[in-house]
Design a protein around this motif. Structure first.
Motif, mmCIF file in Angstrom:
data_model
loop_
_atom_site.group_PDB
_atom_site.id
_atom_site.type_symbol
_atom_site.label_atom_id
_atom_site.label_comp_id
_atom_site.label_asym_id
_atom_site.label_seq_id
_atom_site.Cartn_x
_atom_site.Cartn_y
_atom_site.Cartn_z
ATOM 1 N N VAL A 259 61.610 35.019 31.692
ATOM 2 C CA VAL A 259 62.245 36.246 31.326
ATOM 3 C C VAL A 259 63.476 35.900 30.012
ATOM 4 O O VAL A 259 64.256 35.773 30.276
ATOM 5 C CB VAL A 259 62.717 37.210 31.750
ATOM 6 N N TYR A 260 62.641 35.734 28.731
ATOM 7 C CA TYR A 260 63.459 35.875 27.528
ATOM 8 C C TYR A 260 63.778 37.053 26.502
ATOM 9 O O TYR A 260 62.779 37.604 26.446
ATOM 10 C CB TYR A 260 62.614 34.886 26.738
ATOM 11 N N GLU A 261 64.838 36.872 26.009
ATOM 12 C CA GLU A 261 65.353 37.904 24.847
ATOM 13 C C GLU A 261 65.085 36.637 23.590
ATOM 14 O O GLU A 261 66.056 36.248 23.172
ATOM 15 C CB GLU A 261 66.452 38.907 25.205
ATOM 16 N N ASP A 262 64.466 37.964 22.793
ATOM 17 C CA ASP A 262 64.255 37.008 21.753
ATOM 18 C C ASP A 262 65.339 37.713 20.280
ATOM 19 O O ASP A 262 65.746 38.768 21.108
ATOM 20 C CB ASP A 262 62.653 37.252 20.811
ATOM 21 N N ALA A 263 65.859 37.297 19.287
ATOM 22 C CA ALA A 263 66.049 37.788 18.132
ATOM 23 C C ALA A 263 66.071 38.794 17.815
ATOM 24 O O ALA A 263 67.856 39.307 17.631
ATOM 25 C CB ALA A 263 65.996 36.353 17.369
ATOM 26 N N ARG A 264 64.674 39.082 17.753
ATOM 27 C CA ARG A 264 65.001 40.977 17.721
ATOM 28 C C ARG A 264 65.626 41.461 18.941
ATOM 29 O O ARG A 264 65.603 42.813 18.877
ATOM 30 C CB ARG A 264 63.955 42.046 17.287
ATOM 31 N N GLY A 265 65.770 41.281 20.398
ATOM 32 C CA GLY A 265 66.539 41.964 21.575
ATOM 33 C C GLY A 265 65.383 42.140 22.175
ATOM 34 O O GLY A 265 65.733 42.444 23.298
ATOM 35 N N ALA B 199 68.922 28.410 25.096
ATOM 36 C CA ALA B 199 69.315 29.143 27.224
ATOM 37 C C ALA B 199 69.986 30.022 27.470
ATOM 38 O O ALA B 199 69.518 30.636 28.295
ATOM 39 C CB ALA B 199 70.011 27.096 27.765
ATOM 40 N N ASP B 200 70.572 30.714 26.422
ATOM 41 C CA ASP B 200 71.863 30.874 26.239
ATOM 42 C C ASP B 200 70.812 32.793 26.198
ATOM 43 O O ASP B 200 71.626 33.681 26.621
ATOM 44 C CB ASP B 200 72.744 31.674 25.397
ATOM 45 N N ARG B 201 69.425 32.708 25.834
ATOM 46 C CA ARG B 201 68.895 33.905 26.023
ATOM 47 C C ARG B 201 67.663 34.274 27.269
ATOM 48 O O ARG B 201 66.921 35.593 26.617
ATOM 49 C CB ARG B 201 68.266 33.900 23.814
ATOM 50 N N ILE B 202 67.640 33.356 27.854
ATOM 51 C CA ILE B 202 66.815 33.232 29.248
ATOM 52 C C ILE B 202 67.586 33.603 29.572
ATOM 53 O O ILE B 202 68.108 33.785 30.579
ATOM 54 C CB ILE B 202 66.992 31.522 29.255
ATOM 55 N N ARG B 203 67.093 35.114 30.799
ATOM 56 C CA ARG B 203 67.396 36.007 31.336
ATOM 57 C C ARG B 203 67.562 36.217 32.760
ATOM 58 O O ARG B 203 68.208 36.129 33.663
ATOM 59 C CB ARG B 203 67.195 37.456 30.607
ATOM 60 N N ARG B 204 66.245 35.718 33.382
ATOM 61 C CA ARG B 204 65.655 34.808 33.934
ATOM 62 C C ARG B 204 64.934 34.165 34.319
ATOM 63 O O ARG B 204 64.462 34.079 33.242
ATOM 64 C CB ARG B 204 65.313 36.141 35.156
ATOM 65 N N LEU B 205 65.042 33.628 35.127
ATOM 66 C CA LEU B 205 64.091 31.830 35.137
ATOM 67 C C LEU B 205 63.559 31.812 36.620
ATOM 68 O O LEU B 205 63.787 32.038 37.457
ATOM 69 C CB LEU B 205 64.864 30.477 34.858
#
Length: 126
Positions: free
Chosen positions: A44-50, A86-92
């Motif tokens: 679960v990844y948060e992209d640059a736009r949020g 890696a700092d934008r990965i919210r869940r792995l």
């Protein structure tokens, strides 16, 4: 007035060349390191736009660089290589083992890459 009046040269047709600047003292620190990493992860990844997206990634490597770390691999849906910060990965989640990580993701990835490196290292004969 001629061009040479503004831009002097030592000899006709030859420009004066300056020696190359030496590499800065911290150049070794600014290089990227790549650690091989194998596995399939649901991220679960948060992209640059949020915006949050869920991606399934066949991991290939962990890239450690100045100020950021990237998890690199092939996105199964699009079939393209992706480098996820890696700092934008919210869940792995690792579907094979059922492991789910929401905090300390980078530490877990580093430990996993190190464990795989040790497992794949050939042993010396005694």
């Amino acid at each position: 007035m001629e061009f040479r009046d503004f831009h002097p040269i030592k000899a006709p047709g030859l420009r004066a060349r300056r020696p190359a600047a030496p590499a800065p003292a911290g150049a070794a620190r600014d290089r990227w390191r790549t650690l091989p990493l194998e596995g399939t992860f649901e991220v679960v990844y948060e992209d640059a736009r949020g915006a949050w997206t869920t991606r399934t990634l066949d991991a290939r490597e962990l890239k450690l660089g100045p100020g950021r770390t990237l998890l690199g691999g092939t996105d199964r849906v699009h079939g393209l290589y992706r480098g996820l910060r890696a700092d934008r990965i919210r869940r792995l989640t690792e579907p094979a083992s059922g492991t789910r990580i929401e905090t300390g993701i980078l530490d877990w990835l580093l430990a996993r890459a190190e464990a795989q490196r040790k497992a794949h290292r050939p042993r010396r004969a005694a």
